[in-house]
Scaffold this motif. Structure first.
Motif, PDB file in Angstrom:
ATOM      1  N   HIS A 211      28.633  27.232  59.314  1.00 46.01           N
ATOM      2  CA  HIS A 211      28.480  26.766  60.693  1.00 46.01           C
ATOM      3  C   HIS A 211      27.343  27.497  61.392  1.00 46.01           C
ATOM      4  O   HIS A 211      26.506  26.889  62.070  1.00 46.01           O
ATOM      5  CB  HIS A 211      29.792  26.952  61.462  1.00 46.01           C
ATOM      6  N   LEU A 212      27.305  28.809  61.217  1.00 40.57           N
ATOM      7  CA  LEU A 212      26.224  29.602  61.819  1.00 40.57           C
ATOM      8  C   LEU A 212      24.878  29.130  61.312  1.00 40.57           C
ATOM      9  O   LEU A 212      23.912  28.992  62.087  1.00 40.57           O
ATOM     10  CB  LEU A 212      26.432  31.079  61.520  1.00 40.57           C
ATOM     11  N   ALA A 213      24.785  28.887  60.022  1.00 39.36           N
ATOM     12  CA  ALA A 213      23.505  28.455  59.444  1.00 39.36           C
ATOM     13  C   ALA A 213      23.084  27.097  60.007  1.00 39.36           C
ATOM     14  O   ALA A 213      21.894  26.872  60.290  1.00 39.36           O
ATOM     15  CB  ALA A 213      23.626  28.385  57.919  1.00 39.36           C
ATOM     16  N   ILE A 214      24.034  26.196  60.195  1.00 40.97           N
ATOM     17  CA  ILE A 214      23.707  24.875  60.716  1.00 40.97           C
ATOM     18  C   ILE A 214      23.261  24.962  62.178  1.00 40.97           C
ATOM     19  O   ILE A 214      22.234  24.398  62.565  1.00 40.97           O
ATOM     20  CB  ILE A 214      24.889  23.904  60.569  1.00 40.97           C
ATOM     21  N   VAL A 215      24.037  25.657  62.990  1.00 43.52           N
ATOM     22  CA  VAL A 215      23.708  25.675  64.422  1.00 43.52           C
ATOM     23  C   VAL A 215      22.451  26.484  64.704  1.00 43.52           C
ATOM     24  O   VAL A 215      21.763  26.253  65.702  1.00 43.52           O
ATOM     25  CB  VAL A 215      24.886  26.193  65.270  1.00 43.52           C
ATOM     26  N   SER A 216      22.114  27.415  63.815  1.00 45.04           N
ATOM     27  CA  SER A 216      20.890  28.202  63.991  1.00 45.04           C
ATOM     28  C   SER A 216      19.678  27.524  63.360  1.00 45.04           C
ATOM     29  O   SER A 216      18.545  27.970  63.518  1.00 45.04           O
ATOM     30  CB  SER A 216      21.061  29.600  63.386  1.00 45.04           C
ATOM     31  N   GLY A 217      19.938  26.455  62.589  1.00 45.50           N
ATOM     32  CA  GLY A 217      18.863  25.725  61.952  1.00 45.50           C
ATOM     33  C   GLY A 217      18.331  26.364  60.688  1.00 45.50           C
ATOM     34  O   GLY A 217      17.259  25.992  60.198  1.00 45.50           O
ATOM     35  N   SER A 218      19.111  27.286  60.108  1.00 42.75           N
ATOM     36  CA  SER A 218      18.611  28.008  58.930  1.00 42.75           C
ATOM     37  C   SER A 218      19.091  27.424  57.614  1.00 42.75           C
ATOM     38  O   SER A 218      18.674  27.882  56.551  1.00 42.75           O
ATOM     39  CB  SER A 218      19.025  29.478  59.006  1.00 42.75           C
ATOM     40  N   VAL A 219      20.000  26.423  57.645  1.00 43.03           N
ATOM     41  CA  VAL A 219      20.472  25.830  56.407  1.00 43.03           C
ATOM     42  C   VAL A 219      19.500  24.766  55.923  1.00 43.03           C
ATOM     43  O   VAL A 219      18.933  24.011  56.732  1.00 43.03           O
ATOM     44  CB  VAL A 219      21.888  25.219  56.591  1.00 43.03           C
TER      45      VAL A 219
ATOM     46  N   GLU B  97      22.068  13.669  55.854  1.00 40.50           N
ATOM     47  CA  GLU B  97      22.494  15.056  55.987  1.00 40.50           C
ATOM     48  C   GLU B  97      21.870  15.701  57.223  1.00 40.50           C
ATOM     49  O   GLU B  97      22.527  16.487  57.922  1.00 40.50           O
ATOM     50  CB  GLU B  97      22.118  15.844  54.729  1.00 40.50           C
ATOM     51  N   GLU B  98      20.611  15.387  57.511  1.00 42.41           N
ATOM     52  CA  GLU B  98      19.958  15.954  58.698  1.00 42.41           C
ATOM     53  C   GLU B  98      20.644  15.458  59.970  1.00 42.41           C
ATOM     54  O   GLU B  98      20.812  16.217  60.934  1.00 42.41           O
ATOM     55  CB  GLU B  98      18.465  15.588  58.718  1.00 42.41           C
ATOM     56  N   GLU B  99      21.032  14.192  59.988  1.00 41.63           N
ATOM     57  CA  GLU B  99      21.719  13.653  61.163  1.00 41.63           C
ATOM     58  C   GLU B  99      23.094  14.301  61.334  1.00 41.63           C
ATOM     59  O   GLU B  99      23.525  14.571  62.464  1.00 41.63           O
ATOM     60  CB  GLU B  99      21.836  12.134  61.029  1.00 41.63           C
ATOM     61  N   VAL B 100      23.764  14.577  60.223  1.00 41.37           N
ATOM     62  CA  VAL B 100      25.064  15.255  60.288  1.00 41.37           C
ATOM     63  C   VAL B 100      24.897  16.664  60.839  1.00 41.37           C
ATOM     64  O   VAL B 100      25.653  17.098  61.723  1.00 41.37           O
ATOM     65  CB  VAL B 100      25.723  15.286  58.901  1.00 41.37           C
ATOM     66  N   LYS B 101      23.930  17.391  60.329  1.00 40.28           N
ATOM     67  CA  LYS B 101      23.701  18.759  60.818  1.00 40.28           C
ATOM     68  C   LYS B 101      23.352  18.747  62.308  1.00 40.28           C
ATOM     69  O   LYS B 101      23.800  19.618  63.067  1.00 40.28           O
ATOM     70  CB  LYS B 101      22.598  19.434  60.008  1.00 40.28           C
ATOM     71  N   GLY B 102      22.574  17.760  62.719  1.00 40.86           N
ATOM     72  CA  GLY B 102      22.246  17.648  64.143  1.00 40.86           C
ATOM     73  C   GLY B 102      23.484  17.428  65.000  1.00 40.86           C
ATOM     74  O   GLY B 102      23.585  17.955  66.120  1.00 40.86           O
ATOM     75  N   ALA B 103      24.455  16.671  64.482  1.00 40.21           N
ATOM     76  CA  ALA B 103      25.688  16.413  65.235  1.00 40.21           C
ATOM     77  C   ALA B 103      26.558  17.670  65.309  1.00 40.21           C
ATOM     78  O   ALA B 103      27.165  17.955  66.348  1.00 40.21           O
ATOM     79  CB  ALA B 103      26.472  15.273  64.588  1.00 40.21           C
ATOM     80  N   VAL B 104      26.650  18.410  64.214  1.00 41.66           N
ATOM     81  CA  VAL B 104      27.398  19.673  64.232  1.00 41.66           C
ATOM     82  C   VAL B 104      26.784  20.617  65.262  1.00 41.66           C
ATOM     83  O   VAL B 104      27.496  21.269  66.047  1.00 41.66           O
ATOM     84  CB  VAL B 104      27.388  20.330  62.828  1.00 41.66           C
ATOM     85  N   ARG B 105      25.455  20.668  65.276  1.00 43.56           N
ATOM     86  CA  ARG B 105      24.740  21.532  66.223  1.00 43.56           C
ATOM     87  C   ARG B 105      24.959  21.067  67.659  1.00 43.56           C
ATOM     88  O   ARG B 105      25.225  21.882  68.562  1.00 43.56           O
ATOM     89  CB  ARG B 105      23.246  21.526  65.869  1.00 43.56           C
ATOM     90  N   TRP B 106      24.892  19.766  67.883  1.00 39.28           N
ATOM     91  CA  TRP B 106      25.071  19.212  69.233  1.00 39.28           C
ATOM     92  C   TRP B 106      26.474  19.518  69.758  1.00 39.28           C
ATOM     93  O   TRP B 106      26.631  19.907  70.923  1.00 39.28           O
ATOM     94  CB  TRP B 106      24.843  17.702  69.197  1.00 39.28           C
ATOM     95  N   ALA B 107      27.488  19.346  68.920  1.00 35.48           N
ATOM     96  CA  ALA B 107      28.868  19.596  69.349  1.00 35.48           C
ATOM     97  C   ALA B 107      29.054  21.048  69.770  1.00 35.48           C
ATOM     98  O   ALA B 107      29.800  21.345  70.715  1.00 35.48           O
ATOM     99  CB  ALA B 107      29.840  19.244  68.220  1.00 35.48           C
ATOM    100  N   TRP B 108      28.372  21.958  69.072  1.00 36.27           N
ATOM    101  CA  TRP B 108      28.483  23.379  69.424  1.00 36.27           C
ATOM    102  C   TRP B 108      27.711  23.696  70.709  1.00 36.27           C
ATOM    103  O   TRP B 108      28.229  24.357  71.606  1.00 36.27           O
ATOM    104  CB  TRP B 108      27.969  24.233  68.269  1.00 36.27           C
ATOM    105  N   GLU B 109      26.497  23.196  70.796  1.00 38.47           N
ATOM    106  CA  GLU B 109      25.652  23.540  71.941  1.00 38.47           C
ATOM    107  C   GLU B 109      26.116  22.871  73.232  1.00 38.47           C
ATOM    108  O   GLU B 109      26.068  23.482  74.303  1.00 38.47           O
ATOM    109  CB  GLU B 109      24.205  23.131  71.648  1.00 38.47           C
ATOM    110  N   LYS B 110      26.590  21.646  73.147  1.00 36.98           N
ATOM    111  CA  LYS B 110      26.952  20.894  74.357  1.00 36.98           C
ATOM    112  C   LYS B 110      28.416  21.016  74.733  1.00 36.98           C
ATOM    113  O   LYS B 110      28.762  20.954  75.917  1.00 36.98           O
ATOM    114  CB  LYS B 110      26.606  19.409  74.166  1.00 36.98           C
ATOM    115  N   LEU B 111      29.296  21.171  73.728  1.00 37.21           N
ATOM    116  CA  LEU B 111      30.733  21.164  74.002  1.00 37.21           C
ATOM    117  C   LEU B 111      31.439  22.443  73.574  1.00 37.21           C
ATOM    118  O   LEU B 111      32.638  22.586  73.808  1.00 37.21           O
ATOM    119  CB  LEU B 111      31.392  19.968  73.281  1.00 37.21           C
ATOM    120  N   GLN B 112      30.701  23.345  72.919  1.00 40.21           N
ATOM    121  CA  GLN B 112      31.287  24.571  72.370  1.00 40.21           C
ATOM    122  C   GLN B 112      32.435  24.260  71.414  1.00 40.21           C
ATOM    123  O   GLN B 112      33.434  24.965  71.343  1.00 40.21           O
ATOM    124  CB  GLN B 112      31.763  25.524  73.482  1.00 40.21           C
ATOM    125  N   LEU B 113      32.277  23.180  70.643  1.00 39.95           N
ATOM    126  CA  LEU B 113      33.273  22.783  69.657  1.00 39.95           C
ATOM    127  C   LEU B 113      32.756  23.041  68.251  1.00 39.95           C
ATOM    128  O   LEU B 113      31.614  22.704  67.929  1.00 39.95           O
ATOM    129  CB  LEU B 113      33.600  21.292  69.781  1.00 39.95           C
TER     130      LEU B 113
END
Length: 315
Positions: free
Chosen positions: A306-314, A252-268
């Motif tokens: 999504h906000l919680a994942i990319v902000s690291g609060s989930v 689950e941590e690796e999945v959240k990291g990928a969701v975060r990476w896609a947003w930060e690096k690709l704005q997806l």
């Protein structure tokens, strides 16, 4: 019905103009350059529109009047609902009561009726089959159908056409295996890696043992609602086994990291289930070589999550 690469090519011709040709994005990961097939940008937010449209286009006029029934946690639900709306076909979707609100709203927005069930105590296949029989409707499964697999495989044909280098490996987000099986047929020269969340990695275990194994009792909770398939089908397993596919799982941590990476690096915006293939690459679980591709299979995620994942609060 036999399904082969010609079936995928026929599906692509059938779908011309009815689904988006999604982009193949170049991305630099810590382990090297990869290509990301952004099905999260497909109409309806996932690759599921491909298979649903291919299946519904082949219904007779009498079948179209009777309508269709599908079961899904959300992405196949929206794909069938959208395809049915475009073809003026009545649709009923059996969805788990804990399906994400965004996916429920998206399914309703396309005019489908929804029947909810308890994921823990009820069998969605039994419920959907009974509804189809009662109404004389056509049951449209999410992956256990040759036409569904053929439609999903059109994404693989696009990858080959779009990639500027030979495609050698494709990591595919895997639940029931419809997308992975279709891509395996469409790109037979590629090494296919099925990526699943830990505890829901029945396809990987099945491929390793050479026989279908269900998800074990009391599987762990996962953010990957789109990949909570308790049992894969002989169709998808057979195709993947014959292709030499293998499986890996991600936390689950690796999945959240990928969701975060896609947003930060690709704005997806990518949903957890649509990010597992990227997660496997970011975690170094599959080596990156020239011609490595990963699917971003869906983007239907509640904005608050999504906000919680990319902000690291989930949690």
């Amino acid at each position: 019905m036999t399904i082969d690469r010609d079936s995928i090519v026929a599906a692509a011709q059938r779908l011309g103009g009815l689904v988006e040709r999604t982009p193949l994005l170049e991305a630099d990961l810590p382990g090297g350059r990869v290509w990301l097939k952004a099905e999260s940008l497909q109409t309806g937010g996932s690759f599921k529109l491909r298979g649903a449209t291919n299946r519904l286009l082949q219904l007779s006029q009498a079948e179209r009047r009777a309508g269709v029934v599908a079961f899904s946690s959300g992405n196949h639900a929206q794909g069938v609902a959208l395809a049915a709306a475009r073809l003026n076909i009545p649709a009923i979707i059996v969805m788990p009561s804990d399906a994400p609100a965004l996916k429920v709203a998206g399914t309703r927005a396309h005019g489908a009726d929804i029947v909810f069930y308890d994921r823990a105590t009820e069998d969605r296949v039994t419920i959907a089959a009974a509804l189809a029989e009662q109404r004389g409707a056509v049951l449209v499964p999410s992956f256990d159908d040759p036409d569904i697999v053929a439609g999903q495989g059109t994404a693989g044909l696009e990858v080959v056409e779009q990639c500027p280098e030979p495609v050698r490996r494709i990591l595919v987000c895997t639940g029931g295996g419809g997308l992975a099986a279709g891509i395996a047929l469409a790109v037979p020269q590629a090494d296919i890696v099925c990526v699943e969340p830990k505890g829901w990695d029945d396809m990987g275990r099945s491929l390793e043992k050479g026989a279908i194994e269900p998800v074990g009792p009391n599987p762990p909770p996962t953010l990957c609602d789109a990949l909570q398939t308790p049992l894969v089908s002989p169709i998808t397993f057979g195709i993947l086994a014959r292709s030499g596919a293998r499986g890996v799982s991600v936390s689950e941590e690796e999945v959240k990291g990928a969701v975060r990476w896609a947003w930060e690096k690709l704005q997806l915006v990518v949903e957890p289930g649509g990010a597992v293939a990227l997660a496997a690459l970011l975690a170094g679980k599959v080596p990156i070589e020239n011609g490595t591709v990963a699917t971003l299979s869906g983007g239907n995620i509640d904005p608050a999550l999504h906000l919680a994942i990319v902000s690291g609060s989930v949690a």
